[in-house]
Scaffold this motif. Sequence first.
Motif, PDB file in Angstrom:
ATOM      1  N   SER A 190     -33.368  25.747 -27.899  1.00 18.46           N
ATOM      2  CA  SER A 190     -32.889  25.687 -26.496  1.00 18.46           C
ATOM      3  C   SER A 190     -33.513  24.571 -25.879  1.00 18.46           C
ATOM      4  O   SER A 190     -34.701  23.964 -25.991  1.00 18.46           O
ATOM      5  CB  SER A 190     -33.865  26.954 -25.988  1.00 18.46           C
ATOM      6  OG  SER A 190     -35.325  26.790 -26.335  1.00 18.46           O
ATOM      7  N   LEU A 223     -22.721  28.114 -24.943  1.00 17.28           N
ATOM      8  CA  LEU A 223     -22.925  28.456 -26.128  1.00 17.28           C
ATOM      9  C   LEU A 223     -21.739  29.515 -26.637  1.00 17.28           C
ATOM     10  O   LEU A 223     -21.274  29.396 -27.859  1.00 17.28           O
ATOM     11  CB  LEU A 223     -24.193  29.336 -26.135  1.00 17.28           C
ATOM     12  CG  LEU A 223     -25.511  28.636 -25.989  1.00 17.28           C
ATOM     13  CD1 LEU A 223     -26.938  29.652 -25.950  1.00 17.28           C
ATOM     14  CD2 LEU A 223     -25.722  27.645 -26.915  1.00 17.28           C
ATOM     15  N   TYR A 260     -29.706  30.242 -32.871  1.00 14.06           N
ATOM     16  CA  TYR A 260     -30.298  29.739 -31.672  1.00 14.06           C
ATOM     17  C   TYR A 260     -31.796  30.008 -31.912  1.00 14.06           C
ATOM     18  O   TYR A 260     -32.335  31.161 -31.934  1.00 14.06           O
ATOM     19  CB  TYR A 260     -29.676  30.624 -30.481  1.00 14.06           C
ATOM     20  CG  TYR A 260     -30.088  29.853 -29.016  1.00 14.06           C
ATOM     21  CD1 TYR A 260     -29.746  28.709 -28.776  1.00 14.06           C
ATOM     22  CD2 TYR A 260     -30.132  30.835 -27.986  1.00 14.06           C
ATOM     23  CE1 TYR A 260     -29.720  27.903 -27.657  1.00 14.06           C
ATOM     24  CE2 TYR A 260     -30.310  30.020 -26.778  1.00 14.06           C
ATOM     25  CZ  TYR A 260     -30.316  28.887 -26.351  1.00 14.06           C
ATOM     26  OH  TYR A 260     -30.419  28.327 -25.343  1.00 14.06           O
TER      27      TYR A 260
END
Length: 348
Positions: free
Chosen positions: A131, A148, A164
């Motif tokens: 992130s 994304l 992620y």
Amino acid sequence: MSSSLIEQISTSFASCSIGYAPSHTLPKKLDAIHKAGFQAIELSFPDLQGFAKEYLKRDVAEDDYDALCEAGKRVKDLCAERKLSILMLQPFANFEGWPEGSEERKDAFEHAKGWIRIMQAVGTDMLQVGSTDSDGIDASPERIIEDLRQLADMLAAHNFRLAYENWCWSTHAPTWRAVWDIVRRVDRPNVGLCLDTFQTAGSEWADPTTASGLIEDVPKDELEWCFRASLKDLAREVPPEKIYLLQISDAYKPAKSLSKAFDEEKALRPRGVWSHDYRPVPFAGGYLPVVDVTKAVLRTGFRGYFSVEVFDSGEDGAGKEYDLDEFARQAMDSLRKLLEACADDATL
């Protein structure tokens, strides 16, 4: 130890997590990881780039994808010779959130295309995306989710996956819940979570800038209650098939609290500095509730890869020397000890 639990867990070691000297080349790292009994590696881009320079005997830029892919094919062979799989390529960073039409956004998608080529060359099907910790992004959920989704669709064309991860110093998604909410809304079958014991506890429980090493914005009792509640939510809400791996590390409590200010020299926020230098394997002097986080992840039903990702520069963060083989063996011993601690839980 519960033999059934340890038999269900595969083991990996991040290549960036071992070695401290230029002489510790990628082949030497692979030898140590293999001898310690690990089944896979996370291939770190800096290790690939360093190997490419050595293998091709010339400088290799980070966007010289022809050279990186040529070297990557050799890395694939080196891993196969040692019976190591390449679990994923990492760390793909600062991708999401750049404004439409910006040079940063153009560069991010060009890098994505190049990294997909590398994934093909080395033979891995998973890309770790952290992130972002960049300023200047559009942090609206709609922008993050759309970016994304586009990356997921680029990966899906090759049957690749996106893992992620919440980085606890991220500017928009520092917690497991934040990235899980994003993954749910991205709603792609090839997008899941890279969970991490350090990132989970480091975002919601610990703070390297305080004297206690804990978040001090709330009373300690309330902090502990909220963290336990968060782990219960994780165990209850996240489907095991949406967890692609669990990265394992602890953290030292800095003897001198880290500055709350942005570190201009390292270009990192305080938790980023902490992550960069103060992360040993569990049971080696750290203070995070690693066992509690691991149990929560296992309670989801997850039985996939445990991957060691540590950055151990000693308790003072100033650097640490060690033998590669011994360091890898200690990491494997730590994983076994962690599984022993978790196997006593009747709910697993």
